[in-house]
Write a protein that holds these residues in place. Sequence first.
Motif, PDB file in Angstrom:
ATOM      1  N   UNK A  48       0.975  -1.168   0.162  1.00  0.00           N
ATOM      2  CA  UNK A  48       0.087   0.113   0.208  1.00  0.00           C
ATOM      3  C   UNK A  48       0.980   1.187   0.021  1.00  0.00           C
ATOM      4  N   UNK A  49       0.489   2.229  -0.796  1.00  0.00           N
ATOM      5  CA  UNK A  49       0.933   3.536  -0.924  1.00  0.00           C
ATOM      6  C   UNK A  49       2.700   3.382  -1.404  1.00  0.00           C
ATOM      7  N   UNK A  50       2.950   2.479  -2.093  1.00  0.00           N
ATOM      8  CA  UNK A  50       4.143   2.336  -2.592  1.00  0.00           C
ATOM      9  C   UNK A  50       3.868   2.288  -4.107  1.00  0.00           C
ATOM     10  N   UNK A  51       4.642   3.076  -4.942  1.00  0.00           N
ATOM     11  CA  UNK A  51       4.545   3.098  -6.572  1.00  0.00           C
ATOM     12  C   UNK A  51       6.082   3.293  -7.041  1.00  0.00           C
ATOM     13  N   UNK A  52       6.295   2.422  -7.967  1.00  0.00           N
ATOM     14  CA  UNK A  52       7.758   2.395  -8.571  1.00  0.00           C
ATOM     15  C   UNK A  52       7.526   3.337  -9.665  1.00  0.00           C
ATOM     16  N   UNK A  53       8.768   4.084  -9.642  1.00  0.00           N
ATOM     17  CA  UNK A  53       8.607   5.204 -10.735  1.00  0.00           C
ATOM     18  C   UNK A  53       9.069   4.514 -12.144  1.00  0.00           C
ATOM     19  N   UNK A  54       8.465   5.161 -13.211  1.00  0.00           N
ATOM     20  CA  UNK A  54       8.661   4.441 -14.605  1.00  0.00           C
ATOM     21  C   UNK A  54       7.674   3.389 -14.991  1.00  0.00           C
ATOM     22  N   UNK A  55       6.606   2.926 -13.965  1.00  0.00           N
ATOM     23  CA  UNK A  55       5.921   1.887 -14.311  1.00  0.00           C
ATOM     24  C   UNK A  55       4.610   2.691 -14.698  1.00  0.00           C
ATOM     25  N   UNK A  56       3.930   1.763 -15.637  1.00  0.00           N
ATOM     26  CA  UNK A  56       2.566   2.138 -16.144  1.00  0.00           C
ATOM     27  C   UNK A  56       1.481   1.915 -14.952  1.00  0.00           C
ATOM     28  N   UNK A  57       0.716   2.883 -14.654  1.00  0.00           N
ATOM     29  CA  UNK A  57      -0.284   2.696 -13.695  1.00  0.00           C
ATOM     30  C   UNK A  57      -1.684   3.235 -14.261  1.00  0.00           C
ATOM     31  N   UNK A  58      -2.824   3.032 -13.674  1.00  0.00           N
ATOM     32  CA  UNK A  58      -3.958   3.806 -14.045  1.00  0.00           C
ATOM     33  C   UNK A  58      -3.553   5.121 -13.855  1.00  0.00           C
ATOM     34  N   UNK A  59      -4.185   5.942 -14.748  1.00  0.00           N
ATOM     35  CA  UNK A  59      -4.046   7.306 -14.550  1.00  0.00           C
ATOM     36  C   UNK A  59      -2.664   7.895 -14.957  1.00  0.00           C
ATOM     37  N   UNK A  60      -1.765   7.076 -15.388  1.00  0.00           N
ATOM     38  CA  UNK A  60      -0.572   7.768 -15.581  1.00  0.00           C
ATOM     39  C   UNK A  60      -0.624   7.895 -17.252  1.00  0.00           C
ATOM     40  N   UNK A  92      -8.464   0.933 -20.070  1.00  0.00           N
ATOM     41  CA  UNK A  92      -7.338   0.023 -19.650  1.00  0.00           C
ATOM     42  C   UNK A  92      -7.685  -1.313 -20.172  1.00  0.00           C
ATOM     43  N   UNK A  93      -8.996  -1.536 -20.606  1.00  0.00           N
ATOM     44  CA  UNK A  93      -9.517  -2.762 -21.541  1.00  0.00           C
ATOM     45  C   UNK A  93      -9.270  -2.799 -22.946  1.00  0.00           C
ATOM     46  N   UNK A  94      -8.702  -1.703 -23.609  1.00  0.00           N
ATOM     47  CA  UNK A  94      -8.261  -1.677 -24.872  1.00  0.00           C
ATOM     48  C   UNK A  94      -7.001  -2.549 -25.167  1.00  0.00           C
ATOM     49  N   UNK A  95      -6.798  -3.019 -26.337  1.00  0.00           N
ATOM     50  CA  UNK A  95      -5.479  -4.045 -26.377  1.00  0.00           C
ATOM     51  C   UNK A  95      -4.226  -3.064 -25.973  1.00  0.00           C
ATOM     52  N   UNK A  96      -4.133  -1.818 -26.235  1.00  0.00           N
ATOM     53  CA  UNK A  96      -2.925  -1.308 -26.003  1.00  0.00           C
ATOM     54  C   UNK A  96      -2.922  -0.868 -24.519  1.00  0.00           C
ATOM     55  N   UNK A  97      -4.107  -0.689 -23.894  1.00  0.00           N
ATOM     56  CA  UNK A  97      -4.317  -0.551 -22.216  1.00  0.00           C
ATOM     57  C   UNK A  97      -3.722  -1.916 -21.656  1.00  0.00           C
ATOM     58  N   UNK A  98      -4.205  -2.968 -21.944  1.00  0.00           N
ATOM     59  CA  UNK A  98      -3.752  -4.204 -21.410  1.00  0.00           C
ATOM     60  C   UNK A  98      -2.441  -4.600 -21.527  1.00  0.00           C
ATOM     61  N   UNK A  99      -1.830  -4.125 -22.758  1.00  0.00           N
ATOM     62  CA  UNK A  99      -0.331  -4.575 -22.952  1.00  0.00           C
ATOM     63  C   UNK A  99       0.250  -3.353 -22.064  1.00  0.00           C
ATOM     64  N   UNK A 100       0.134  -2.331 -21.956  1.00  0.00           N
ATOM     65  CA  UNK A 100       0.915  -1.218 -21.221  1.00  0.00           C
ATOM     66  C   UNK A 100       0.895  -1.413 -19.428  1.00  0.00           C
ATOM     67  N   UNK A 101      -0.454  -1.871 -19.068  1.00  0.00           N
ATOM     68  CA  UNK A 101      -0.680  -1.979 -17.723  1.00  0.00           C
ATOM     69  C   UNK A 101       0.620  -2.592 -17.001  1.00  0.00           C
ATOM     70  N   UNK A 102       1.140  -2.163 -15.939  1.00  0.00           N
ATOM     71  CA  UNK A 102       2.316  -2.536 -15.091  1.00  0.00           C
ATOM     72  C   UNK A 102       3.701  -2.497 -15.777  1.00  0.00           C
ATOM     73  N   UNK A 103       3.780  -2.148 -17.138  1.00  0.00           N
ATOM     74  CA  UNK A 103       5.077  -2.309 -17.747  1.00  0.00           C
ATOM     75  C   UNK A 103       6.017  -0.716 -17.543  1.00  0.00           C
ATOM     76  N   UNK A 104       7.279  -1.188 -17.770  1.00  0.00           N
ATOM     77  CA  UNK A 104       8.222  -0.151 -17.233  1.00  0.00           C
ATOM     78  C   UNK A 104       8.892   0.742 -18.292  1.00  0.00           C
ATOM     79  N   UNK A 105       8.957   1.885 -18.353  1.00  0.00           N
ATOM     80  CA  UNK A 105       9.631   2.897 -19.152  1.00  0.00           C
ATOM     81  C   UNK A 105      10.723   2.106 -19.781  1.00  0.00           C
ATOM     82  N   UNK A 106      10.873   2.466 -21.299  1.00  0.00           N
ATOM     83  CA  UNK A 106      11.948   1.999 -21.925  1.00  0.00           C
ATOM     84  C   UNK A 106      11.962   0.524 -22.220  1.00  0.00           C
TER      85      UNK A 106
END
Length: 139
Positions: A48-60, A92-106
């Motif tokens: 809870x309340x931890x977020x890693x920089x550079x990862x795709x989250x909802x509303x990023x 988040x339910x689109x193909x690109x949304x599903x593919x991006x969720x939780x992924x890291x920059x670069x």
Amino acid sequence: MKNERCLTQNDAATLSRIAEHLLRMGEVEVNAGEQLLDIISTSIILPVDVQRKGYVTLYSTISYSPVGSDEVRKLTIVCPQDANPQLALISALTPIGLALLGRKALSTIEVNLPSKRIEKLKILEVLPLDTNIGELALS
């Protein structure tokens, strides 16, 4: 084994509620509910309340480029009720949304498009939650 996805606990809870709703509806087409559950079950869930920089989250907001192209595109991943493609607010339910969720920059990811094509994208930058967009809640 290295896990390629990382979700905040809030995102995992929100995505679980969305998946549960979709599974109850029993849509026969591409069931994004099952895909969401798969993403959640194979991701690292942060405390809870931890977020890693550079990862795709909802509303990023994500800047990305199709592999082999210099074109840069930007979008924000949102809950389905907040989607507005004209404003680049993508569900988040689109193909690109599903593919991006939780992924890291670069990272380079593959997006399975409805046309049975696969598009490779390079995630260039992930900007944190845009608080001007909305709440993380299912109506």
